[in-house]
Design a protein around this motif. Structure first.
Motif, PDB file in Angstrom:
ATOM      1  N   CYS A  17       0.836  -1.203   0.000  1.00  0.00           N
ATOM      2  CA  CYS A  17       0.000   0.000   0.000  1.00  0.00           C
ATOM      3  C   CYS A  17       0.871   1.253   0.000  1.00  0.00           C
ATOM      4  O   CYS A  17       0.566   2.236  -0.679  1.00  0.00           O
ATOM      5  N   LEU A  18       1.966   1.216   0.759  1.00  0.00           N
ATOM      6  CA  LEU A  18       2.886   2.355   0.809  1.00  0.00           C
ATOM      7  C   LEU A  18       3.510   2.607  -0.560  1.00  0.00           C
ATOM      8  O   LEU A  18       3.649   3.753  -0.985  1.00  0.00           O
ATOM      9  N   ILE A  19       3.872   1.533  -1.251  1.00  0.00           N
ATOM     10  CA  ILE A  19       4.455   1.667  -2.591  1.00  0.00           C
ATOM     11  C   ILE A  19       3.482   2.391  -3.522  1.00  0.00           C
ATOM     12  O   ILE A  19       3.883   3.187  -4.367  1.00  0.00           O
ATOM     13  N   PHE A  20       2.182   2.144  -3.317  1.00  0.00           N
ATOM     14  CA  PHE A  20       1.167   2.769  -4.153  1.00  0.00           C
ATOM     15  C   PHE A  20       0.601   4.049  -3.536  1.00  0.00           C
ATOM     16  O   PHE A  20      -0.484   4.498  -3.893  1.00  0.00           O
ATOM     17  N   GLU A  58      -5.516   5.460   6.252  1.00  0.00           N
ATOM     18  CA  GLU A  58      -6.958   5.233   6.178  1.00  0.00           C
ATOM     19  C   GLU A  58      -7.332   4.460   4.906  1.00  0.00           C
ATOM     20  O   GLU A  58      -8.161   3.551   4.945  1.00  0.00           O
ATOM     21  N   GLU A  59      -6.721   4.833   3.787  1.00  0.00           N
ATOM     22  CA  GLU A  59      -6.991   4.128   2.532  1.00  0.00           C
ATOM     23  C   GLU A  59      -6.535   2.680   2.613  1.00  0.00           C
ATOM     24  O   GLU A  59      -7.223   1.770   2.139  1.00  0.00           O
ATOM     25  N   CYS A  60      -5.398   2.459   3.228  1.00  0.00           N
ATOM     26  CA  CYS A  60      -4.866   1.109   3.392  1.00  0.00           C
ATOM     27  C   CYS A  60      -5.798   0.281   4.284  1.00  0.00           C
ATOM     28  O   CYS A  60      -6.132  -0.863   3.952  1.00  0.00           O
ATOM     29  N   MET A  61      -6.231   0.859   5.395  1.00  0.00           N
ATOM     30  CA  MET A  61      -7.146   0.153   6.296  1.00  0.00           C
ATOM     31  C   MET A  61      -8.429  -0.215   5.567  1.00  0.00           C
ATOM     32  O   MET A  61      -8.919  -1.347   5.686  1.00  0.00           O
ATOM     33  N   GLU A  62      -8.966   0.730   4.812  1.00  0.00           N
ATOM     34  CA  GLU A  62     -10.209   0.489   4.077  1.00  0.00           C
ATOM     35  C   GLU A  62     -10.019  -0.586   3.011  1.00  0.00           C
ATOM     36  O   GLU A  62     -10.833  -1.498   2.872  1.00  0.00           O
ATOM     37  N   PHE A  81      11.230   7.501   7.922  1.00  0.00           N
ATOM     38  CA  PHE A  81      10.543   7.154   6.684  1.00  0.00           C
ATOM     39  C   PHE A  81       9.113   7.691   6.704  1.00  0.00           C
ATOM     40  O   PHE A  81       8.658   8.318   5.746  1.00  0.00           O
ATOM     41  N   PHE A  82       8.388   7.444   7.782  1.00  0.00           N
ATOM     42  CA  PHE A  82       6.989   7.853   7.838  1.00  0.00           C
ATOM     43  C   PHE A  82       6.826   9.373   7.886  1.00  0.00           C
ATOM     44  O   PHE A  82       5.831   9.894   7.385  1.00  0.00           O
ATOM     45  N   GLU A  83       7.780  10.071   8.474  1.00  0.00           N
ATOM     46  CA  GLU A  83       7.719  11.533   8.448  1.00  0.00           C
ATOM     47  C   GLU A  83       7.816  12.024   7.005  1.00  0.00           C
ATOM     48  O   GLU A  83       7.035  12.868   6.571  1.00  0.00           O
ATOM     49  N   SER A  84       8.754  11.470   6.255  1.00  0.00           N
ATOM     50  CA  SER A  84       8.899  11.823   4.834  1.00  0.00           C
ATOM     51  C   SER A  84       7.673  11.402   4.042  1.00  0.00           C
ATOM     52  O   SER A  84       7.187  12.140   3.188  1.00  0.00           O
ATOM     53  N   TYR A  85       7.197  10.204   4.317  1.00  0.00           N
ATOM     54  CA  TYR A  85       6.043   9.664   3.596  1.00  0.00           C
ATOM     55  C   TYR A  85       4.817  10.543   3.810  1.00  0.00           C
ATOM     56  O   TYR A  85       4.110  10.883   2.863  1.00  0.00           O
ATOM     57  N   THR A  86       4.582  10.945   5.047  1.00  0.00           N
ATOM     58  CA  THR A  86       3.432  11.794   5.369  1.00  0.00           C
ATOM     59  C   THR A  86       3.545  13.141   4.662  1.00  0.00           C
ATOM     60  O   THR A  86       2.562  13.648   4.126  1.00  0.00           O
ATOM     61  N   GLN A  87       4.749  13.692   4.624  1.00  0.00           N
ATOM     62  CA  GLN A  87       4.959  14.961   3.920  1.00  0.00           C
ATOM     63  C   GLN A  87       4.666  14.808   2.430  1.00  0.00           C
ATOM     64  O   GLN A  87       3.998  15.639   1.836  1.00  0.00           O
ATOM     65  N   SER A  88       5.167  13.748   1.821  1.00  0.00           N
ATOM     66  CA  SER A  88       4.940  13.551   0.387  1.00  0.00           C
ATOM     67  C   SER A  88       3.466  13.274   0.110  1.00  0.00           C
ATOM     68  O   SER A  88       2.949  13.641  -0.942  1.00  0.00           O
ATOM     69  N   GLN A  89       2.769  12.636   1.043  1.00  0.00           N
ATOM     70  CA  GLN A  89       1.337  12.378   0.895  1.00  0.00           C
ATOM     71  C   GLN A  89       0.561  13.688   0.807  1.00  0.00           C
ATOM     72  O   GLN A  89      -0.323  13.827  -0.035  1.00  0.00           O
ATOM     73  N   SER A  90       0.902  14.622   1.661  1.00  0.00           N
ATOM     74  CA  SER A  90       0.156  15.877   1.682  1.00  0.00           C
ATOM     75  C   SER A  90       0.448  16.753   0.466  1.00  0.00           C
ATOM     76  O   SER A  90      -0.378  17.560   0.072  1.00  0.00           O
ATOM     77  N   SER A  91       1.601  16.532  -0.172  1.00  0.00           N
ATOM     78  CA  SER A  91       1.926  17.353  -1.338  1.00  0.00           C
ATOM     79  C   SER A  91       1.529  16.715  -2.670  1.00  0.00           C
ATOM     80  O   SER A  91       1.574  17.368  -3.702  1.00  0.00           O
ATOM     81  N   SER A  92       1.122  15.458  -2.670  1.00  0.00           N
ATOM     82  CA  SER A  92       0.783  14.786  -3.934  1.00  0.00           C
ATOM     83  C   SER A  92      -0.622  14.195  -3.893  1.00  0.00           C
ATOM     84  O   SER A  92      -0.808  13.023  -4.182  1.00  0.00           O
ATOM     85  N   GLY A  93      -1.598  14.997  -3.572  1.00  0.00           N
ATOM     86  CA  GLY A  93      -2.968  14.529  -3.425  1.00  0.00           C
ATOM     87  C   GLY A  93      -3.619  14.023  -4.694  1.00  0.00           C
ATOM     88  O   GLY A  93      -4.589  13.284  -4.641  1.00  0.00           O
TER      89      GLY A  93
END
Length: 99
Positions: free
Chosen positions: A19-22, A27-31, A58-70
């Protein structure tokens, strides 16, 4: 913890990593795992939280990239196809180990 419990947790971890790779959110992963792999959201959330503890940077970076690539979200059909492939890959790997 029994062998089957450990392998179940490992399978959930593997699916979360996919899920992280994608670029899926927690929340999306849980669903997705709940809907397509019958994994209870509380299980996914618990494993995700443990992964976050072990991999803070890793998760700090991942969360940042998540918010910038909606806009890079997968469709429902793509999500379903991905989860089904992960399940079948996991089952074939499991049967290979049993042989």
């Amino acid at each position: 913890m029994g062998d089957s419990s450990a392998s179940y947790i490992h399978m959930v971890q593997h699916m979360i990593e996919k899920c992280l790779i994608f670029c899926m959110s927690k929340e999306e992963c849980m669903e997705a795992l709940s809907k397509h792999a019958n994994i209870k959201p509380v299980i996914t959330s618990t494993v995700w939280n443990e992964l976050e503890k072990e991999n803070k940077e890793f998760f700090e970076s991942y969360t940042q990239s998540q918010s910038s690539s909606g806009s890079n979200r997968m469709s429902e059909a793509e999500t379903s196809e991905l989860i089904q492939k992960m399940i079948s890959d996991n089952e074939s790997n499991k049967s290979d180990k049993d042989d």
